[in-house]
Design a protein around this motif. Structure first.
Motif, PDB file in Angstrom:
ATOM      1  N   ASP A  15      40.852  38.008  35.953  1.00 52.56           N
ATOM      2  CA  ASP A  15      40.831  36.799  35.119  1.00 52.56           C
ATOM      3  C   ASP A  15      41.784  36.878  33.936  1.00 52.56           C
ATOM      4  N   ASP A  16      42.025  38.095  33.424  1.00 54.74           N
ATOM      5  CA  ASP A  16      42.912  38.242  32.266  1.00 54.74           C
ATOM      6  C   ASP A  16      44.386  38.362  32.662  1.00 54.74           C
ATOM      7  N   GLY A  17      44.676  38.204  33.970  1.00 52.37           N
ATOM      8  CA  GLY A  17      46.054  38.235  34.436  1.00 52.37           C
ATOM      9  C   GLY A  17      46.531  39.587  34.931  1.00 52.37           C
ATOM     10  N   ARG A  18      45.779  40.646  34.658  1.00 53.66           N
ATOM     11  CA  ARG A  18      46.168  41.971  35.160  1.00 53.66           C
ATOM     12  C   ARG A  18      46.003  42.024  36.669  1.00 53.66           C
ATOM     13  N   ARG A  19      46.801  42.853  37.308  1.00 57.34           N
ATOM     14  CA  ARG A  19      46.686  43.084  38.740  1.00 57.34           C
ATOM     15  C   ARG A  19      46.163  44.497  38.942  1.00 57.34           C
ATOM     16  N   ALA A  20      45.295  44.657  39.937  1.00 53.19           N
ATOM     17  CA  ALA A  20      44.673  45.957  40.168  1.00 53.19           C
ATOM     18  C   ALA A  20      44.385  46.156  41.639  1.00 53.19           C
TER      19      ALA A  20
END
Length: 85
Positions: free
Chosen positions: A18-23
């Motif tokens: 949701d915060d834009g980080r990719r994981a």
């Protein structure tokens, strides 16, 4: 965004949080989770331009909705596929 491993039995997912980080999800998917993901993304896989044995297989939009949980140490754990709608 994508799956890691075989399209028939993926090892993990590449997700955008949701915060834009990719994981990448961790730990590896269980057999039941892998089958759930494979079924959900079967129609959303991009053509296998790099071949069936590629490490990453990207998904077409609209992306299937994935439920994940972030642990205290920052790991992103797969918790299921979200119901459409």
């Amino acid at each position: 965004m994508g799956i890691i491993g075989s399209p028939r039995c993926p090892d993990a997912l590449l997700v955008e949080l949701d915060d834009g980080r990719r994981a990448t999800t961790s730990p590896p998917l269980t057999t039941a989770q892998a089958l759930e993901v494979a079924t959900a993304v079967a129609e959303a896989l991009r053509p296998l331009t790099a071949g069936e044995h590629s490490l990453v297989h990207w998904l077409l939009e609209p992306l299937p909705q994935v439920k994940v949980e972030t642990t205290a140490d920052g790991s992103v754990c797969f918790s299921g596929m979200a119901s459409p709608g």
